[in-house]
Design a protein around this motif. Structure first.
Motif, PDB file in Angstrom:
ATOM      1  N   ASP A 431     104.701  32.532   5.697  1.00 54.33           N
ATOM      2  CA  ASP A 431     103.599  32.297   4.779  1.00 54.33           C
ATOM      3  C   ASP A 431     104.000  31.208   3.789  1.00 54.33           C
ATOM      4  O   ASP A 431     104.342  31.470   2.635  1.00 54.33           O
ATOM      5  CB  ASP A 431     103.230  33.580   4.030  1.00 54.33           C
ATOM      6  CG  ASP A 431     102.671  34.619   4.974  1.00 54.33           C
ATOM      7  OD1 ASP A 431     102.152  34.199   6.017  1.00 54.33           O
ATOM      8  OD2 ASP A 431     102.755  35.814   4.665  1.00 54.33           O
ATOM      9  N   LEU A 452      95.806  28.760   2.518  1.00 48.43           N
ATOM     10  CA  LEU A 452      96.125  28.643   3.939  1.00 48.43           C
ATOM     11  C   LEU A 452      97.625  28.773   4.160  1.00 48.43           C
ATOM     12  O   LEU A 452      98.436  28.425   3.324  1.00 48.43           O
ATOM     13  CB  LEU A 452      95.655  27.287   4.470  1.00 48.43           C
ATOM     14  CG  LEU A 452      94.144  27.085   4.641  1.00 48.43           C
ATOM     15  CD1 LEU A 452      93.868  25.640   4.999  1.00 48.43           C
ATOM     16  CD2 LEU A 452      93.585  28.009   5.700  1.00 48.43           C
ATOM     17  N   LYS A 455     100.160  30.686   9.831  1.00 50.18           N
ATOM     18  CA  LYS A 455      99.595  31.726  10.694  1.00 50.18           C
ATOM     19  C   LYS A 455      98.077  31.638  10.719  1.00 50.18           C
ATOM     20  O   LYS A 455      97.457  31.706  11.780  1.00 50.18           O
ATOM     21  CB  LYS A 455     100.041  33.099  10.205  1.00 50.18           C
ATOM     22  CG  LYS A 455     101.469  33.455  10.558  1.00 50.18           C
ATOM     23  CD  LYS A 455     101.737  34.931  10.387  1.00 50.18           C
ATOM     24  CE  LYS A 455     101.549  35.390   8.963  1.00 50.18           C
ATOM     25  NZ  LYS A 455     101.947  36.799   8.778  1.00 50.18           N
ATOM     26  N   THR A 456      97.470  31.502   9.540  1.00 41.50           N
ATOM     27  CA  THR A 456      96.015  31.442   9.499  1.00 41.50           C
ATOM     28  C   THR A 456      95.493  30.166  10.133  1.00 41.50           C
ATOM     29  O   THR A 456      94.445  30.168  10.782  1.00 41.50           O
ATOM     30  CB  THR A 456      95.516  31.558   8.052  1.00 41.50           C
ATOM     31  OG1 THR A 456      96.106  30.499   7.266  1.00 41.50           O
ATOM     32  CG2 THR A 456      95.906  32.887   7.446  1.00 41.50           C
ATOM     33  N   ARG A 459      95.706  30.518  13.941  1.00 42.50           N
ATOM     34  CA  ARG A 459      94.654  31.407  14.431  1.00 42.50           C
ATOM     35  C   ARG A 459      93.286  30.758  14.305  1.00 42.50           C
ATOM     36  O   ARG A 459      92.433  30.896  15.178  1.00 42.50           O
ATOM     37  CB  ARG A 459      94.676  32.720  13.646  1.00 42.50           C
ATOM     38  CG  ARG A 459      93.590  33.695  14.067  1.00 42.50           C
ATOM     39  CD  ARG A 459      93.734  35.032  13.385  1.00 42.50           C
ATOM     40  NE  ARG A 459      92.621  35.880  13.698  1.00 42.50           N
ATOM     41  CZ  ARG A 459      91.506  35.945  12.976  1.00 42.50           C
ATOM     42  NH1 ARG A 459      91.386  35.221  11.895  1.00 42.50           N
ATOM     43  NH2 ARG A 459      90.519  36.753  13.344  1.00 42.50           N
ATOM     44  N   ALA A 460      93.073  30.020  13.217  1.00 41.72           N
ATOM     45  CA  ALA A 460      91.752  29.434  12.978  1.00 41.72           C
ATOM     46  C   ALA A 460      91.413  28.364  14.001  1.00 41.72           C
ATOM     47  O   ALA A 460      90.280  28.287  14.480  1.00 41.72           O
ATOM     48  CB  ALA A 460      91.703  28.852  11.568  1.00 41.72           C
ATOM     49  N   CYS A 474      92.212  22.649   7.562  1.00 40.34           N
ATOM     50  CA  CYS A 474      93.457  22.940   8.281  1.00 40.34           C
ATOM     51  C   CYS A 474      94.264  21.662   8.506  1.00 40.34           C
ATOM     52  O   CYS A 474      95.495  21.650   8.330  1.00 40.34           O
ATOM     53  CB  CYS A 474      93.149  23.614   9.615  1.00 40.34           C
ATOM     54  SG  CYS A 474      92.471  25.282   9.471  1.00 40.34           S
ATOM     55  N   GLY A1522      99.411  37.467  13.201  1.00 43.22           N
ATOM     56  CA  GLY A1522      98.451  36.553  12.606  1.00 43.22           C
ATOM     57  C   GLY A1522      97.022  36.877  12.943  1.00 43.22           C
ATOM     58  O   GLY A1522      96.157  36.013  12.880  1.00 43.22           O
TER      59      GLY A1522
END
Length: 1622
Positions: A431, A452, A455-456, A459-460, A474, A1522
């Motif tokens: 993180d 952000l 991991k996010t 996944r996004a 992102c 995630g």
């Protein structure tokens, strides 16, 4: 994180095999291989390995004139060696060496020497001189064999004579002479294997030698008999024998034997001894051919499987499309860089740009068509590490003309994925925030979402519904976080202008400006795209990273190549191909290079000049002067060499394909062309002639052919595809090919084999090949205008399975959501539903695509009656999948949204108003005065832009009525939007328009009223005229009569004024007694009633029967509780119900009697915001403050039955004809289908959690109890409750007799006996004090178990007591023969007689301290009981003679759970423990413990009686890495086959389970906490014992009728007990 293969060159998708043979000696063998072996191998390679098999037999044609010459055969062998992903060479050597053929080339000196020797011998050389011509264009100059030279037998004899004479006179050596006398077989073998690397021989070549003894009649030689093939082992060289000819012996015994010894060449020999009287007969030849076919099939299968497996990409790499796209781009870049033959000075400018310090601006490389921008950028990408030796640059290239990059979101997602992958941060995925990065001091303060983390982001970017704003955030996050001084980032994007202007605008606006530190961006743009270049400059014309003013992007124009370098390039290419130009021809070449100096033109010029001969008539007109004419000349030459039809089809197929074609697909397509006899050799020769202009690149895991320049496609389109009919015909042919010729009438299946649901989770190579074929199919169906078939394919389960398994979920969702035009509008809801399910389940499907069948089946089953076309979809799943299938779907606790829409709300604006039309158009107004509108399901949300005097109009409000939206503005203008008309209409009015209160519409007439105004304006949209009415007080609501002739105006003081709209006159007025403001008027013209709703919830009913009299007051009603104002109202015409929403309660009124029929209170600490009826009025939806969901209540029961997820705090609910739309505070829209809410809310549930499930032996009915007074009887076929058994007290136990006639229930302390067919309560017993009740297996007696009093045995028919048992037996079970009640008492195991009640049997313990902790009877062995004692010893107790046998001692370390102890009916397996996320079984037959891991803590476990399966429900102990997906946190039902421990299937349960039951060997029942029941079928697996009830494929797969339309019968008990026990 997915890792790429170590090599930049990905695998070939073709096994290309050259078949070497003596054509005259192997006709039968080659035909047998073509007809028997190769088709099987092709099928295996295609469907199992995902590769094509192509066998190149140079002698396949029956006409020797069409056989390729020596040079062509060498080129074919070389191509097979270089491009085959497995074995490339197969040789068949028979007993005949074969005649040599005339050499294609003979050097001038050698040819003159041969002629001289023949002439000195007195032989004529005229024929040799005729068939050979001198060619000065060869290197060195040689005599070339003419193409059509006629029969060669006599010429070959003459040529051999000349060679012999030269050898005799020592003018030629023996070795030189052999090269002239070799046969085709010998020449091909030596070229393929001589001086070949060992790795190219080992496991890539097969040689079969067939020796024939006495092949001709009259010969007799001793030799080995038979035709069995023997592998040649390595040994010392054998002496040669001249019996079969020196050349053949040398080839086999010396050349091949040496390769076997040194390189382990796989060579097999076979010897056939023939009868000298008959020779080598046809029968013997056929026998050998059969043996050969078997051996070749086995050997090739082995080599191909091992080779493809060895070069197969890693499973992680295959798992996601984003990973493959990055690898394919990297490979494509390396491939393009090989075309960099001319040094371009612009490369120095690019080098200077990447070496300079950060300036925050990109570099734009511009150039005209075919200037070489892509090649130069690819070359620069390969040179970056050399240019930046002190750092480790990360270079990411994207050539955006790839077919799988259709949108900016997809391109940016791929960029993000590659950045994460290459920087190798995803494996830890910590993180990391901006403040935590070690190089943070030099970074720009971010303006995007700083929450952000990697991991996010990871996944996004994999989400199918990712928006442009989200992916932009992102990308900016990654560009700020990952590049460092040691690892700068260089992004190279080429060809973005070819994607369209809108694409470029979105892309440029999504890139950060200025560029972040240590980030370089290089763009390739056509020089004629001046608007795009100016846009890029404008985007970066601002302060740079160092604070100075930047002039925007740096443009580097790519000029024509240097003429001298082009000349050198041409000469180099001619030399490498063994050609040159004469001095006279050189003049024309120089003139051509003067007219065009482009690298592609030089390559085309090389192809033209390589065809010249010294005696050719080369004129200036022979050389085309530009690229397009050069391409056209090349195609014309190929037409003359082959046939116009073959060439036209081949280049058309290559041009019109979407993702490229594999060589096998091109060959298969050409073989389907009528009147075009095409062999594999023809296709391969054509591809060789196109080499250099067709490049091989990897698309979706397959190596495909693609034009090196798009201008080839332009010329092909102009030449062969100039009409729409021609293009449509080619597209149609390709669609037929990719559909495999199957019938589209019902559905398209790309593979008819039944698939196992429990297969490997990673996609296979065959899956990738199928996925690419599926996308090609969709493309060609679209282009050939076969939209109806395309929609059927799009709604096919098999199509979905292929794409999801290959990791192309995003592509599938995009295709489903795409609007296909008017022809497919009727399937838009179905496609949207499927896309929504895929989107909401994307996390699970990407990590475990094998869950697709169970997931889709469970998701669609409740709604197939609403969407009939999806019945075929579910049926196809069941036909093609095996595992665990849903038979009765549990009632959903939520409904998947059909769509979610959002806009770029960077300023964090909030919604101030929203409205929707019946047709589905939704408008919302934001706090900055902007308006956004969503017009249809398949389209997004767009900004509504209106201007006045060059300034944008700001909106103040929006209202809706029927198909109209009325916008009020801050500039005192009204604008009307009509669903049926595309343009906005300005509505004139003299009022302060931003105070618009509302309007109603009837056809084209509109009535508008205003806040605190007495006037109602009437606007006629058809005539654009305006009129008005004046009321007594401020108008609060208005309604039209059904015909639109009258207007009813409710007012603030409780008055209703009725106007005649045509006469513009007041007809009548009436007022309520309390003078409460009227908020709504409901007209029932059929009943001549008018209901006026006051603002506090009171209702006043008026009779409006008389046309010429004032309305007559009928009744006034009030709610009789604390008054507060109504928030909103809603009326359901279907149910004649009125909903009034207050902040603390909701009331529902029956408008037939005009009485309040129900009231719903808000939670203690909450308040209602809004409420609306569902589609039919049986349900209502409500918003509560501080509640992030939309809650759905059933009106009849008052229970909250559904919860709809919005992801954002909801603010407004809108109801259209077919949808419920929720508007969030930030403007996001979420839409649900009204019918789905209706069906989900109508799904039957018990009032509490299901505690017991009992199934009838017939399989037609089952019973459930939830601890309430009701026991439900369900019809298995429909999945609906049929009847209820009512009791006076909560039901504790439910028992069903084995003959299905009698149902016994324990309610309170009373026992009820029911007849299942009639519902009659025949016996009601009080005074039993029972805690449990049992029914004997013979269905004649009941046994009540009491802890405190007597346990009784009684007759089911009339309740009379047979005997009483004085001891309490714990965990009591009845013996299979209905003779004993067996149970534990004080650590002992006792058996009480059901006739006397006496304890007649006792289990004898070895030690008095060993208490019995568990036991189980065996129905298949009625005399035995399995017993487990506290020490872990397991016994069998034979009750007839009371003998005990010790069987097993559990390990001391093993923890047994007696409460979970279960046995199969035959005693083969016992369930011992479900502890520590593991299930432990005792395999009694093998006397061993078996344990397997579950997906988390085990909640429930159950063995089926037959001992085939174990079912268990587990709860995941940790979330997917995630992942915030709810599916990864839901309980999982899993079925495991006991015989081998393999998983049969699993289902993700949507809610908490309470009960689990396996019935027979086929059905699994799950009772849930919310009162619903799910039934699942174990299908497609062999079971032991009796057959199942039926086949899953034939079961009803949907609810036959809606639960609201059926009312279960209620069976009432006897009023009082008819039997009392004392």
């Amino acid at each position: 994180m997915d890792q790429l293969p170590s090599s930049s060159r990905l695998r070939s998708s073709c096994v290309k095999l050259y078949l070497c043979s003596n054509p005259a000696d192997t006709v039968v063998e080659r035909r047998a291989l073509r007809e028997v072996v190769f088709p099987k191998l092709e099928e295996h390679c295609r469907h199992t390995l995902g590769v094509d098999l192509r066998v190149i037999d140079p002698h396949e044609s029956s006409h020797p004139s069409q056989w390729p010459d020596e040079n062509t055969r060498k080129a074919l062998i070389k191509e097979c060696r270089e491009s085959s992903t497995g074995p490339f060479f197969l040789a068949l050597i028979g007993h005949d060496y074969g005649r040599p053929s005339l050499p294609a080339l003979v050097e001038v000196s050698h040819f003159h020497m041969l002629l001289q020797q023949l002439q000195q011998a007195g032989l004529s050389t005229r024929e040799l001189e005729r068939v050979y011509r001198r060619d000065e264009n060869t290197c060195p100059p040689s005599f070339c064999l003419r193409t059509a030279c006629g029969p060669q037998e006599d010429l070959m004899t003459l040529f051999e004579t000349a060679v012999s004479l030269c050898v005799h006179k020592q003018l030629l050596t023996e070795e030189e002479a052999v090269t002239f006398n070799r046969s085709v077989l010998d020449g091909d073998l030596r070229f393929a294997l001589e001086n070949c690397p060992r790795n190219d021989i080992l496991r890539r070549c097969l040689v079969y030698v067939h020796k024939v003894v006495n092949p001709k009649v009259g010969q007799e030689t001793r030799s080995q008999s038979g035709s069995k093939l023997h592998k040649v082992e390595a040994s010392y060289p054998a002496t040669s024998s001249s019996s079969e000819g020196d050349l053949l012996s040398d080839l086999i015994d010396n050349f091949l034997r040496g390769l076997v010894d040194s390189c382990q060449l796989e060579a097999f020999t076979s010897t056939t001894e023939c009868d000298p009287r008959y020779g080598y007969t046809t029968a013997r030849r056929r026998g050998y051919a059969e043996v050969l076919c078997h051996q070749v099939h086995s050997d090739l299968m082995r080599l191909i499987d091992s080779s493809v497996t060895n070069v197969k990409m890693g499973s992680c790499y295959l798992s996601h499309a984003l990973a493959r796209e990055g690898a394919e781009q990297e490979e494509h870049c390396a491939e393009l860089s090989r075309f960099y033959d001319v040094i371009r000075p612009e490369a120095d400018q690019i080098r200077a740009y990447v070496q300079q310090s950060d300036n925050g601006c990109p570099l734009v490389l511009t150039g005209g068509p075919c200037a070489g921008k892509s090649v130069l950028l690819a070359h620069c990408a390969q040179q970056m590490k050399c240019w930046l030796p002190d750092v480790d640059p990360v270079v990411i290239t994207f050539f955006t003309h790839f077919p799988h990059l259709p949108s900016v979101v997809r391109l940016l997602s791929s960029l993000c994925y590659e950045i994460i992958r290459i920087y190798d941060h995803a494996s830890s995925a910590e993180d990391v925030s901006f403040s935590e990065h070690k190089d943070n001091e030099s970074r720009i303060t971010p303006t995007w979402n700083s929450d952000l983390n990697l991991k996010t982001v990871l996944r996004a970017i994999k989400k199918p519904d990712m928006g442009l704003n989200e992916v932009t955030q992102c990308l900016c996050f990654l560009l700020s976080l990952l590049p460092s001084p040691k690892q700068p980032l260089v992004l190279i994007l080429d060809g973005v202008d070819q994607m369209g202007h809108h694409f470029v605008v979105e892309l440029i606006e999504s890139l950060p400006s200025p560029l972040l530190p240590r980030v370089k961006l290089i763009l390739g743009i056509s020089s004629n795209q001046t608007g795009i270049i100016q846009l890029i400059k404008q985007h970066y014309r601002q302060c740079s990273a160092h604070g100075c003013v930047s002039e925007g992007a740096k443009c580097v124009p790519l000029a024509s190549a240097d003429r001298k370098q082009c000349y050198q390039m041409l000469m180099s290419q001619l030399s490498s191909s063994g050609r040159r130009v004469t001095s006279g021809q050189l003049v024309l070449v120089n003139k051509a290079l003067t007219s065009c100096c482009l690298p592609l033109y030089v390559r085309l010029l090389h192809r033209h000049t390589s065809l010249w001969c010294s005696d050719s008539d080369v004129l200036e007109s022979c050389l085309p002067d530009c690229i397009h004419s050069s391409i056209a000349a090349l195609l014309n030459h190929l037409e003359h060499k082959y046939s116009s039809r073959l060439v036209a089809r081949a280049v058309s197929y290559l041009t019109l394909c979407s993702t490229g074609l594999t060589e096998g697909e091109l060959a298969a397509l050409l073989s389907r062309v009528e009147s075009c006899q095409v062999t594999q050799v023809d296709v391969e020769r054509l591809l060789l002639d196109l080499s250099g202009f067709l490049i091989k690149r990897t698309a979706m895991g397959c190596q495909v052919l693609f034009w090196v320049s798009r201008h080839f496609g332009l010329v092909v389109a102009k030449t062969y595809l100039c009409t729409g009919e021609a293009r449509g015909g080619i597209h149609s042919e390709m669609a037929d090919y990719f559909s495999r010729g199957l019938d589209f009438a019902s559905t398209i299946a790309l593979n008819t084999e039944r698939e196992d649901r429990n297969t490997e989770e990673q996609p296979s190579l065959g899956d990738l090949a199928d996925a690419r074929g599926a996308l090609e199919l969709m493309h060609h169906l679209q282009e050939s205008n076969r939209l109806e078939i395309r929609i059927k394919v799009l709604l096919s389960w098999r199509f979905h399975r292929v794409l999801v398994q290959a990791g192309h979920l995003r592509d599938l969702v995009a295709m489903l959501r795409r609007d296909e035009g008017k022809e497919s509008r009727n399937f838009l809801r179905e496609r949207t539903l499927l896309a929504s399910i895929f989107t909401s389940s994307s996390c699970l499907l990407e990590s475990a695509p094998v869950e697709l069948p169970a997931l889709m089946e469970a998701s669609l089953l409740p709604y197939v009656e609403l969407f009939p076309v999806l019945k075929d979809y579910v049926r196809e799943i069941r036909m093609r999948s095996r595992g665990l299938a849903a038979v009765v779907s549990p009632a959903p606790d939520t409904v998947v949204c059909l769509w979610r829409l959002e806009f770029d709300n960077v300023a964090k604006l909030s919604v101030i108003a929203a409205a929707g039309t019946h047709g589905g158009t939704v408008a919302e107004l934001m706090s900055d005065g902007s308006a956004w509108i969503r017009r249809d399901v398949g389209r997004g949300i767009v900004r509504l832009s209106l201007s006045q005097e060059k300034s944008e109009i700001k909106f103040a409000g929006v209202k809706s009525s029927h198909g109209f939206l009325l916008f009020s503005t801050l500039c005192n203008k009204l604008f009307l939007y009509d669903d049926a008309a595309p343009d906005m209409l300005e509505v004139k009015s003299a009022h302060t328009l931003n105070l618009l209160e509302g309007f109603v519409a009837c056809e084209k007439q509109l009535c508008m009223w205003w806040k605190r105004e007495h006037v109602v304006d009437v606007f006629d949209a058809s005539s654009v005229t305006l009129s008005n009415f004046h009321c007594q007080s401020c108008v609060t609501c208005v309604v039209f009569s059904s015909g639109g002739s009258h207007v009813y105006c409710g007012q603030e003081e409780g008055t209703v004024s009725i106007f005649d709209i045509h006469r513009h006159s007041l007809l009548f007025s009436c007022s309520n007694s309390n003078q409460t403001a009227i908020v709504s008027i409901i007209l029932s013209e059929n009943n001549h009633e008018m209901a006026c709703i006051g603002k506090t919830g009171g209702v006043t009913l008026w009779d409006v029967t008389a046309d010429k009299q004032s309305p007559r007051l009928v009744k006034e009603s009030s709610i009789g509780i604390e008054r507060n104002d109504i928030l909103n109202t809603d009326y359901s015409y279907e149910c004649s119900s009125l909903l009034l929403c207050h902040n603390k309660y909701i009331t529902v009124w029956d408008t037939c009697e005009w009485e309040m029929c129900d009231q719903f209170l808000a939670p203690h600490d909450g308040a209602f915001i809004q409420a609306v009826f569902s589609q039919d009025g049986h349900l209502f939806l409500a918003l509560l403050d501080a509640c992030p969901r939309v809650l759905v209540w059933m009106v009849s029961t008052g229970l909250c039955v559904l919860s709809l997820d919005t992801h954002e705090p909801p603010r407004i609910l809108l109801k259209t004809t077919s949808e419920i739309v929720c508007v969030a505070d930030d403007g996001r829209l979420t839409g649900w289908d009204s019918g789905m809410i209706y069906f989900a809310g109508a799904a039957p549930k018990m009032g509490c959690g299901v505690e017991e499930v009992v199934m009838e032996q017939t399989g037609c009915w089952f019973y459930t109890a939830d601890g309430s007074e009701m026991v439900w009887r369900w019809k298995f076929e429909t999945g609906l409750p049929h009847s209820n058994f009512l009791h006076d007290s909560p039901v504790k136990k439910v028992r069903l007799s084995q003959d299905d006639v009698t149902l016994v229930t324990l309610s309170g302390e009373e026992i009820y006996v029911w007849r299942t067919k009639t519902g009659q309560n025949i016996v009601r017993i009080c005074g039993s004090a029972a805690t449990d009740v049992l029914i004997t297996p013979n269905s004649n007696f009941g046994v009540s178990i009491s802890e405190q009093g007597l346990s009784r045995v009684w007759k089911l028919a009339h309740g009379s007591v047979v005997c009483a048992i004085h001891l309490y037996l714990c965990d009591a079970q009845l013996s299979p023969e209905s003779t004993f009640l067996i149970g534990r008492h004080g650590g002992n195991l006792l058996a009480a007689s059901l006739w006397s009640g006496m304890i007649s049997k006792r289990f004898s313990r070895e030690k008095s301290s060993e208490d019995v902790v568990a036991f189980h009877t065996l129905s298949q062995h009625p005399d035995f009981v399995v017993v487990m004692v506290a020490s872990g010893v397991i016994y069998t107790w034979k009750m007839s003679d009371e003998t005990v046998c010790r069987h097993f001692q559990l390990p001391e370390t093993f923890y047994c759970q007696p409460q979970h102890f279960q046995m199969t009916s035959d005693g083969s397996f016992a369930l011992l423990s479900t502890d520590n996320a593991a299930i432990t079984l005792l395999d009694v037959s093998q006397v061993r413990l078996c344990s397997f891991k579950a997906e988390g803590s085990v909640m429930k476990a159950c063995l089926d009686e037959a001992g085939c399966y174990i079912a268990y429900i587990s709860h995941p102990t940790r979330q997917e890495k995630g992942c915030a997906c709810t599916l990864h946190t839901q309980p999982i039902l899993t079925i495991v086959q006991l015989s081998d421990g393999k998983k049969v299937g699993r289902v993700f349960l949507c809610k908490d389970p309470l009960t689990l039951l396996i019935y027979g060997q086929q059905y699994v029942f799950v009772g849930f906490r919310d009162g619903s029941v799910g039934v699942y079928s174990i299908s497609g697996h062999t079971v032991r014992g009796a057959d199942g009830i039926g086949d899953t494929e034939n079961l009803s797969c949907h609810l036959k009728e809606c639960y609201f339309d059926t009312v279960p019968m209620t069976w009432f008990p006897l009023a009082t007990p008819n039997i009392t026990w004392s």
